[in-house]
Design a protein around this motif. Structure first.
Motif, PDB file in Angstrom:
ATOM      1  N   UNK A   1       0.855  -1.193   0.000  1.00 20.04           N
ATOM      2  CA  UNK A   1       0.000   0.000   0.000  1.00 20.04           C
ATOM      3  C   UNK A   1       0.888   1.239   0.000  1.00 20.04           C
ATOM      4  N   UNK A   2       0.662   2.127  -0.968  1.00 18.82           N
ATOM      5  CA  UNK A   2       1.457   3.345  -1.081  1.00 18.82           C
ATOM      6  C   UNK A   2       0.828   4.420  -0.204  1.00 18.82           C
ATOM      7  N   UNK A   3       1.587   4.899   0.759  1.00 16.80           N
ATOM      8  CA  UNK A   3       1.073   5.932   1.656  1.00 16.80           C
ATOM      9  C   UNK A   3       1.019   7.302   0.994  1.00 16.80           C
ATOM     10  N   UNK A   4       1.864   7.532   0.015  1.00 18.13           N
ATOM     11  CA  UNK A   4       1.920   8.819  -0.670  1.00 18.13           C
ATOM     12  C   UNK A   4       1.760   8.583  -2.173  1.00 18.13           C
ATOM     13  N   UNK A   5       0.782   9.268  -2.773  1.00 14.40           N
ATOM     14  CA  UNK A   5       0.530   9.093  -4.200  1.00 14.40           C
ATOM     15  C   UNK A   5       1.705   9.638  -5.003  1.00 14.40           C
ATOM     16  N   UNK A   6       2.144   8.879  -6.003  1.00 14.98           N
ATOM     17  CA  UNK A   6       3.275   9.264  -6.826  1.00 14.98           C
ATOM     18  C   UNK A   6       2.802   9.936  -8.098  1.00 14.98           C
TER      19      UNK A   6
ATOM     20  N   UNK B   1      -4.332  14.259  -5.224  1.00 14.25           N
ATOM     21  CA  UNK B   1      -3.922  15.651  -5.074  1.00 14.25           C
ATOM     22  C   UNK B   1      -5.121  16.551  -4.859  1.00 14.25           C
ATOM     23  N   UNK B   2      -6.171  16.334  -5.621  1.00 10.53           N
ATOM     24  CA  UNK B   2      -7.379  17.150  -5.450  1.00 10.53           C
ATOM     25  C   UNK B   2      -7.971  16.958  -4.056  1.00 10.53           C
ATOM     26  N   UNK B   3      -8.035  15.716  -3.598  1.00  6.19           N
ATOM     27  CA  UNK B   3      -8.579  15.441  -2.267  1.00  6.19           C
ATOM     28  C   UNK B   3      -7.746  16.104  -1.181  1.00  6.19           C
ATOM     29  N   UNK B   4      -6.435  16.038  -1.342  1.00  7.18           N
ATOM     30  CA  UNK B   4      -5.538  16.651  -0.359  1.00  7.18           C
ATOM     31  C   UNK B   4      -5.694  18.167  -0.345  1.00  7.18           C
TER      32      UNK B   4
ATOM     33  N   UNK C   1      -9.175  25.889  -9.193  1.00  5.67           N
ATOM     34  CA  UNK C   1      -8.073  24.932  -9.246  1.00  5.67           C
ATOM     35  C   UNK C   1      -8.159  24.133 -10.541  1.00  5.67           C
ATOM     36  N   UNK C   2      -7.074  24.142 -11.317  1.00  7.92           N
ATOM     37  CA  UNK C   2      -6.975  23.320 -12.519  1.00  7.92           C
ATOM     38  C   UNK C   2      -5.658  22.567 -12.442  1.00  7.92           C
TER      39      UNK C   2
ATOM     40  N   UNK D   1       1.585  25.270   3.586  1.00  4.95           N
ATOM     41  CA  UNK D   1       1.158  23.873   3.495  1.00  4.95           C
ATOM     42  C   UNK D   1       1.703  23.174   2.258  1.00  4.95           C
ATOM     43  N   UNK D   2       1.829  23.917   1.139  1.00  6.49           N
ATOM     44  CA  UNK D   2       2.284  23.337  -0.118  1.00  6.49           C
ATOM     45  C   UNK D   2       3.447  24.146  -0.678  1.00  6.49           C
ATOM     46  N   UNK D   3       4.256  23.474  -1.486  1.00  8.99           N
ATOM     47  CA  UNK D   3       5.359  24.152  -2.175  1.00  8.99           C
ATOM     48  C   UNK D   3       4.806  24.816  -3.432  1.00  8.99           C
ATOM     49  N   UNK D   4       4.587  26.115  -3.381  1.00  9.95           N
ATOM     50  CA  UNK D   4       4.012  26.825  -4.517  1.00  9.95           C
ATOM     51  C   UNK D   4       4.583  28.223  -4.601  1.00  9.95           C
ATOM     52  N   UNK D   5       4.408  28.831  -5.763  1.00  9.32           N
ATOM     53  CA  UNK D   5       4.943  30.156  -6.052  1.00  9.32           C
ATOM     54  C   UNK D   5       3.809  31.088  -6.453  1.00  9.32           C
ATOM     55  N   UNK D   6       3.858  32.289  -5.917  1.00 11.15           N
ATOM     56  CA  UNK D   6       2.889  33.322  -6.277  1.00 11.15           C
ATOM     57  C   UNK D   6       3.382  34.043  -7.527  1.00 11.15           C
TER      58      UNK D   6
END
Length: 286
Positions: A4-9, A19-22, A55-56, A80-85
């Motif tokens: 069972x993969x704990x983290x989706x790849x 990703x959408x659920x998270x 979100x797309x 919470x997430x690695x993102x750029x403005x």
């Protein structure tokens, strides 16, 4: 042995859904609610503060009623997430010039019109493309997956001359939704299927449009026009639900215009007899 993969790849089929659920779960903790009419839209409303987030996949568009709320949401997402403005929105989902560069015609002579509106093309006419993969890629980026090669080339040349064009959205004191529908009965020479089209205006601004071949063969021009009107009504119903979720409900009824008198009579008096029973089952959903 099953693991069972704990983290989706990235790249797995379930990765987009995970990703959408998270992402959606975290937005809920911030006070957002998911719009039922559009699952990519999240709405935040607390007192006089309002924010909308689209979100797309991994592209995000965020707007808020004030700069403090806007920055607060961005800061929470970045923690919470690695993102750029990327700052003020300039484009979304790609440039027209990117499509032209991919096609290798950035310096081509532009066309004044996208296609010949009077042409009746057969699926057997013309020669097959040398590279189907490249054709499918360009057609998909322009949202015209069923366009013939010469027509696609004309469309790209038209885009070259209109890269600085756009839709003008103006403010209006009245809020109403108006739909114009039309159909080309049996226009396809191969399948004899009709083409439906509609244009939806919100307070005089064009906000939604479509031109699509009908899935089945219509037995008459009345049926073809009626199916086009039904598609327009479905789009208007969705837009009304979306506006209600955006806390901007429409006070007036939606007007739907159709240029076929028989289709109009059928909509006001849908008599259930042998000629319209199949239409009643398919389209009388409102």
């Amino acid at each position: 042995m099953v693991c069972r993969i704990n983290k989706s790849l990235y790249g797995l089929k379930q990765a987009p859904r995970a990703w959408y659920s998270r992402f959606a779960s975290f937005l809920v903790t911030l006070g957002f609610t998911e719009a039922k009419s559009d699952t990519s839209l999240f709405v935040y409303r607390h007192g006089d503060e309002t924010a909308y987030l689209l979100l797309y996949v991994d592209d995000i568009v965020l707007t808020a009623s004030n700069q403090h709320l806007h920055q607060r949401i961005i800061t929470s997402l970045q923690q919470e997430f690695a993102m750029k403005d990327l700052g003020v929105l300039h484009h979304f989902l790609g440039y027209t010039l990117d499509i032209l560069e991919r096609a290798g015609i950035t310096d081509c002579n532009p066309y004044s019109t996208p296609v010949d509106t009077q042409a009746k093309l057969s699926e057997d006419a013309g020669t097959p493309v040398a590279d189907p993969t490249a054709y499918r890629s360009l057609a998909g980026r322009t949202s015209h997956m069923h366009m013939k090669t010469d027509l696609l080339n004309s469309l790209l040349r038209y885009l070259r001359g209109t890269v600085d064009h756009g839709l003008l959205l103006h403010w209006s004191s009245f809020a109403e939704l108006v739909v114009y529908t039309d159909a080309d009965w049996a226009g396809c020479p191969n399948t004899r299927r009709s083409t439906s089209g509609y244009a939806v205006f919100l307070s005089g601004n064009l906000v939604s449009w479509s031109s699509k071949r009908q899935p089945i063969v219509s037995r008459s021009s009345v049926e073809a026009e009626y199916r086009a009107a039904a598609n327009g009504v479905a789009e208007a119903s969705w837009l009304r639900q979306l506006l209600a979720k955006l806390h901007s409900p429409l006070p007036k009824r939606t007007l739907v215009y159709c240029d076929n008198d028989s289709a109009v009579y059928l909509s006001t008096n849908p008599v259930q007899h042998q000629r319209t029973k199949h239409v009643e089952i398919d389209l009388h959903f409102v």
